[in-house]
Design a protein around this motif. Sequence first.
Motif, PDB file in Angstrom:
ATOM      1  N   ASN A   1       0.861  -1.212  -0.195  1.00 30.22           N
ATOM      2  CA  ASN A   1      -0.149   0.169  -0.115  1.00 30.22           C
ATOM      3  C   ASN A   1       0.846   1.283  -0.280  1.00 30.22           C
ATOM      4  O   ASN A   1       0.727   2.055  -0.780  1.00 30.22           O
ATOM      5  CB  ASN A   1      -0.990   0.061   1.371  1.00 30.22           C
ATOM      6  CG  ASN A   1      -1.941   1.069   1.223  1.00 30.22           C
ATOM      7  OD1 ASN A   1      -1.820   2.109   1.798  1.00 30.22           O
ATOM      8  ND2 ASN A   1      -3.151   0.948   0.659  1.00 30.22           N
TER       9      ASN A   1
ATOM     10  N   ALA B   1      -6.294   2.947  -4.220  1.00 30.81           N
ATOM     11  CA  ALA B   1      -5.234   2.096  -3.699  1.00 30.81           C
ATOM     12  C   ALA B   1      -5.952   0.505  -3.577  1.00 30.81           C
ATOM     13  O   ALA B   1      -4.852  -0.334  -4.013  1.00 30.81           O
ATOM     14  CB  ALA B   1      -4.844   2.371  -2.222  1.00 30.81           C
TER      15      ALA B   1
ATOM     16  N   ALA C   1      -4.898  -4.515   0.130  1.00 31.34           N
ATOM     17  CA  ALA C   1      -4.835  -3.023   0.624  1.00 31.34           C
ATOM     18  C   ALA C   1      -4.493  -2.707   1.675  1.00 31.34           C
ATOM     19  O   ALA C   1      -5.198  -3.345   2.637  1.00 31.34           O
ATOM     20  CB  ALA C   1      -5.793  -2.075  -0.085  1.00 31.34           C
TER      21      ALA C   1
END
Length: 208
Positions: free
Chosen positions: A176, A197, A208
Motif C-alpha cells: 500500500n 489504492a 490494500a
Amino acid sequence: MSNLSDFELSRRGMMVGTAIATTLPSLADASPASVAVVHSARVAFEVNGQPQQLELDTRTTLLDALREHLHLTGTKKGCDHGQCGACTVIVDGRRINSCLTLAVMHEGAKVTTIEGLGAPGHLHPMQAAFVKHDGYQCGYCTPGQICSAVAVLDEIRAGIPSHVTGDLTGPIKPTNMEMRERMSGNICRCGAYSNIAEAMAEVAGEKA
Ligand code: FES
Ligand code: FES
C-alpha cells in the motif's frame, strides 16, 4: 513649491521621452513577419496502436496534440503545469505528464491513452477494478490515475525502486505504501485515494 513641481514635471517628461526614444526604433525595425512567425513541424507517432502524422506548431504539447488534434479527450487538462497528473499518458511504457512535453519530441514513440487501455465492453483490468472499488467520484482525474496505476505496477514488476522501497535486494512488493508513494503525483480533489489504492491492490494481487 512651483519650482519643485516644474522640476518634477520636467524630470518625468525627460524619462518618458528617453523611454520612447529608445523603444521606437526597435518597434519600427520589427517587420510584421518577424513578429508573427510560427514554426511548425511534422511528427509521426503511434497512438493506441494507430499510426498518426501531424503537422504542428512546434510549441504544441503532447496533451494538446492528443486532445485538440486527435480528439482523444479522455486525457484531461487539469493544471497544465505538471502538478496534478490528470494528463498522464504512457509513452514507450513509461508514464508522463503530457502537459509538460512537446509533441514533436516524440517522433516514433508509442503513446497509450485511456482510450487505448480499454473501452466499455472490454475494460482493462485496472479500469474494471476502479469501477468495482469506486476509485473516483467526479471522474476528472480518473483517466490519469488509471494510466499512472497501470504503469506503476509495471515499474514495480520491473524492479524500479521508489523513495520508500526498503529492501533493494529482492523483488519489490506492491505494498500500500509503495503504491501511494508512486501515485503521489496524481491528485484527486474528490479524495478517492483509499479506493484507488484498493483497486490497484486487487490488480496487483495484494491486500490494500
Ligand atoms: Fe498535466 Fe496537471 S494537466 S499535470
Ligand atoms: Fe474527482 Fe478524482 S474523482 S478529482
